[in-house]
Design an enzyme around this catalytic site. Sequence first.
Site, PDB file in Angstrom:
ATOM      1  N   ASP A  34     -34.406   1.628 -23.397  1.00 11.06           N
ATOM      2  CA  ASP A  34     -34.611   0.452 -22.549  1.00 11.06           C
ATOM      3  C   ASP A  34     -33.879  -0.769 -23.122  1.00 11.06           C
ATOM      4  OD1 ASP A  34     -35.594  -0.820 -20.319  1.00 11.06           O
ATOM      5  OD2 ASP A  34     -37.531  -1.321 -21.230  1.00 11.06           O
ATOM      6  N   ASN A  36     -30.919  -2.194 -21.592  1.00 12.32           N
ATOM      7  CA  ASN A  36     -29.487  -2.286 -21.258  1.00 12.32           C
ATOM      8  C   ASN A  36     -29.178  -3.547 -20.463  1.00 12.32           C
ATOM      9  OD1 ASN A  36     -29.443   0.252 -22.305  1.00 12.32           O
ATOM     10  ND2 ASN A  36     -29.057   1.324 -20.377  1.00 12.32           N
ATOM     11  N   GLY A  37     -30.020  -3.812 -19.453  1.00 10.69           N
ATOM     12  CA  GLY A  37     -29.784  -4.959 -18.574  1.00 10.69           C
ATOM     13  C   GLY A  37     -29.857  -6.265 -19.344  1.00 10.69           C
ATOM     14  N   ARG A  38     -30.883  -6.381 -20.190  1.00 11.83           N
ATOM     15  CA  ARG A  38     -31.045  -7.623 -20.957  1.00 11.83           C
ATOM     16  C   ARG A  38     -29.937  -7.775 -21.999  1.00 11.83           C
ATOM     17  NH1 ARG A  38     -36.821  -6.391 -22.694  1.00 11.83           N
ATOM     18  NH2 ARG A  38     -36.265  -4.402 -21.739  1.00 11.83           N
ATOM     19  N   HIS A  51     -25.339  -0.657 -19.194  1.00  8.99           N
ATOM     20  CA  HIS A  51     -25.461   0.800 -18.998  1.00  8.99           C
ATOM     21  C   HIS A  51     -24.218   1.510 -19.542  1.00  8.99           C
ATOM     22  CE1 HIS A  51     -29.026  -0.045 -16.818  1.00  8.99           C
ATOM     23  NE2 HIS A  51     -28.451  -0.472 -15.708  1.00  8.99           N
ATOM     24  N   SER A  79     -35.643   7.037 -14.240  1.00  6.52           N
ATOM     25  CA  SER A  79     -37.014   7.390 -13.867  1.00  6.52           C
ATOM     26  C   SER A  79     -37.150   7.496 -12.351  1.00  6.52           C
ATOM     27  CB  SER A  79     -37.996   6.335 -14.397  1.00  6.52           C
ATOM     28  OG  SER A  79     -38.014   5.199 -13.553  1.00  6.52           O
ATOM     29  N   GLU A  81     -39.010   5.907 -10.702  1.00  2.59           N
ATOM     30  CA  GLU A  81     -39.245   4.541 -10.211  1.00  2.59           C
ATOM     31  C   GLU A  81     -37.951   3.714 -10.184  1.00  2.59           C
ATOM     32  OE1 GLU A  81     -41.431   6.103 -12.419  1.00  2.59           O
ATOM     33  OE2 GLU A  81     -42.668   6.480 -10.658  1.00  2.59           O
ATOM     34  N   TRP A  83     -35.358   4.139  -8.626  1.00  2.54           N
ATOM     35  CA  TRP A  83     -34.752   4.033  -7.286  1.00  2.54           C
ATOM     36  C   TRP A  83     -35.038   2.688  -6.645  1.00  2.54           C
ATOM     37  CZ3 TRP A  83     -31.359   7.711  -6.118  1.00  2.54           C
ATOM     38  CH2 TRP A  83     -31.513   8.973  -6.688  1.00  2.54           C
ATOM     39  N   LEU A 145     -28.373  21.005 -31.986  1.00  2.00           N
ATOM     40  CA  LEU A 145     -29.357  20.116 -31.354  1.00  2.00           C
ATOM     41  C   LEU A 145     -29.444  20.343 -29.843  1.00  2.00           C
ATOM     42  CD1 LEU A 145     -30.796  17.032 -32.028  1.00  2.00           C
ATOM     43  CD2 LEU A 145     -29.034  16.481 -30.374  1.00  2.00           C
ATOM     44  N   ARG A 208     -44.951   0.194 -23.460  1.00  2.75           N
ATOM     45  CA  ARG A 208     -45.552   1.020 -22.416  1.00  2.75           C
ATOM     46  C   ARG A 208     -44.740   2.299 -22.277  1.00  2.75           C
ATOM     47  NH1 ARG A 208     -44.072  -3.731 -19.195  1.00  2.75           N
ATOM     48  NH2 ARG A 208     -41.926  -3.515 -18.456  1.00  2.75           N
TER      49      ARG A 208
HETATM   50  C1  IPE Z   1     -37.953   3.104 -18.328  1.00  2.51           C
HETATM   51  O1  IPE Z   1     -37.397   1.837 -18.310  1.00  2.51           O
HETATM   52  C2  IPE Z   1     -37.029   4.100 -17.700  1.00  2.51           C
HETATM   53  C3  IPE Z   1     -35.832   4.437 -18.450  1.00  2.51           C
HETATM   54  C4  IPE Z   1     -35.510   3.974 -19.635  1.00  2.51           C
HETATM   55  C5  IPE Z   1     -34.967   5.388 -17.810  1.00  2.51           C
HETATM   56  P1  IPE Z   1     -37.696   0.805 -17.144  1.00  2.51           P
HETATM   57  O2  IPE Z   1     -36.893  -0.406 -17.440  1.00  2.51           O
HETATM   58  O3  IPE Z   1     -37.464   1.432 -15.821  1.00  2.51           O
HETATM   59  O4  IPE Z   1     -39.247   0.557 -17.322  1.00  2.51           O
HETATM   60  P2  IPE Z   1     -40.156  -0.644 -16.778  1.00  2.51           P
HETATM   61  O5  IPE Z   1     -39.838  -0.849 -15.336  1.00  2.51           O
HETATM   62  O6  IPE Z   1     -39.821  -1.848 -17.593  1.00  2.51           O
HETATM   63  O7  IPE Z   1     -41.554  -0.184 -17.029  1.00  2.51           O
HETATM   64  C1  IPE Z   2     -32.784   1.005 -19.399  1.00  2.00           C
HETATM   65  O1  IPE Z   2     -32.351  -0.306 -19.395  1.00  2.00           O
HETATM   66  C2  IPE Z   2     -31.926   1.896 -18.546  1.00  2.00           C
HETATM   67  C3  IPE Z   2     -32.592   2.391 -17.350  1.00  2.00           C
HETATM   68  C4  IPE Z   2     -33.792   2.105 -16.964  1.00  2.00           C
HETATM   69  C5  IPE Z   2     -31.816   3.278 -16.530  1.00  2.00           C
HETATM   70  P1  IPE Z   2     -32.780  -1.314 -18.262  1.00  2.00           P
HETATM   71  O2  IPE Z   2     -31.780  -1.258 -17.166  1.00  2.00           O
HETATM   72  O3  IPE Z   2     -34.176  -1.077 -17.831  1.00  2.00           O
HETATM   73  O4  IPE Z   2     -32.657  -2.683 -19.031  1.00  2.00           O
HETATM   74  P2  IPE Z   2     -33.661  -3.899 -18.980  1.00  2.00           P
HETATM   75  O5  IPE Z   2     -35.008  -3.371 -19.337  1.00  2.00           O
HETATM   76  O6  IPE Z   2     -33.607  -4.441 -17.586  1.00  2.00           O
HETATM   77  O7  IPE Z   2     -33.114  -4.847 -19.999  1.00  2.00           O
HETATM   78 MG    MG Z   3     -35.957  -1.769 -18.507  1.00  2.00          MG
END
Ligand code: IPE
Ligand code: IPE
Ligand code: MG
Length: 262
Positions: A34, A36-38, A51, A79, A81, A83, A145, A208
């Site tokens: 988790d 990547n976006g931030r 990503h 996940s 979710e 989508w 692995l 979480r």
């Molecule tokens: C969990 O991250 C799913 C993946 C890393 C693939 P999310 O960014 O989707 O989780 P939430 O929405 O913060 O719970």
């Molecule tokens: C996790 O990074 C990658 C996926 C859920 C696919 P995020 O895209 O959720 O990054 P944040 O949490 O928004 O920083």
């Molecule tokens: Mg995230």
Amino acid sequence: MYDKFPFFNKGKAIQNEPTAETGKIPQHVAIIMDGNGRWAQKRGLPRIAGHREAMKTIKRITYEAQHLGVKVLTLYAFSTENWKRPKSEVDFLMRLPEQFLHSYLAELIERNVQVRVMGDMSRIPENTMRAVRQAIDRTKSNSGLILNFALNYGGHAEIIHAVRTIARKVQEKRIAPESIDEQLLANNLLSPSLPDPDLLIRTGGEIRLSNFMLWQLAYTELYFTEVFWPDFKEEDLKSAVYEFSRRQRRYGGIKDKGSENK
Ligand code: IPE
Ligand code: IPE
Ligand code: MG
């Protein structure tokens, strides 16, 4: 803010390196990748840049896990979710496995890595599926692995899938309701041949599970770090494994006689 959580690592590497000899290397490590976006937003870049960068981390961490003696690495890539995200981001994420395999499959083969996926493949685009199928096929005899991607994966969906499979067998009178036990349910999950994760790592600062491996994580050691996934380095994996090596797993029992907590 997280100081009161002893299980929360802020990204500071611990120097002592656990080794296979200590016997404390987790066999199965699962990672919620988790942040990547931030990571991208912090740099003024679009989320997809995070990503893209994430793929390099996947490669590096796969090899480091293998180097440390980990047998199975499960990575939460998308996940059920996810989508809900904007279509442009979903489309990008759906193309990532193909890009990743295009860049690294030859190397993975060379390093004896076995690629697997778990999740609902029915919504995965055809090009992505083709790349994934080819990777699975070309690495299926590899003995190194196991790199298991959770793709369009959800813990609830997985349990529902198992329950439906079992319900059908009951309906066909192939099994009796009384014979449904933990082992049978586990056998009908998406990766029945893999051991449950010993260590779960979540990067990106959230504490979480986000619907990840709900059944299998029952007794997994949890490790959370604020480090964003694209910044997660070999040293960070070592820190998590070192922390794991110091944990005492009791599974509801008590420590062995002769140890300090008896
Ligand atoms: C969990 O991250 C799913 C993946 C890393 C693939 P999310 O960014 O989707 O989780 P939430 O929405 O913060 O719970
Ligand atoms: C996790 O990074 C990658 C996926 C859920 C696919 P995020 O895209 O959720 O990054 P944040 O949490 O928004 O920083
Ligand atoms: Mg995230």
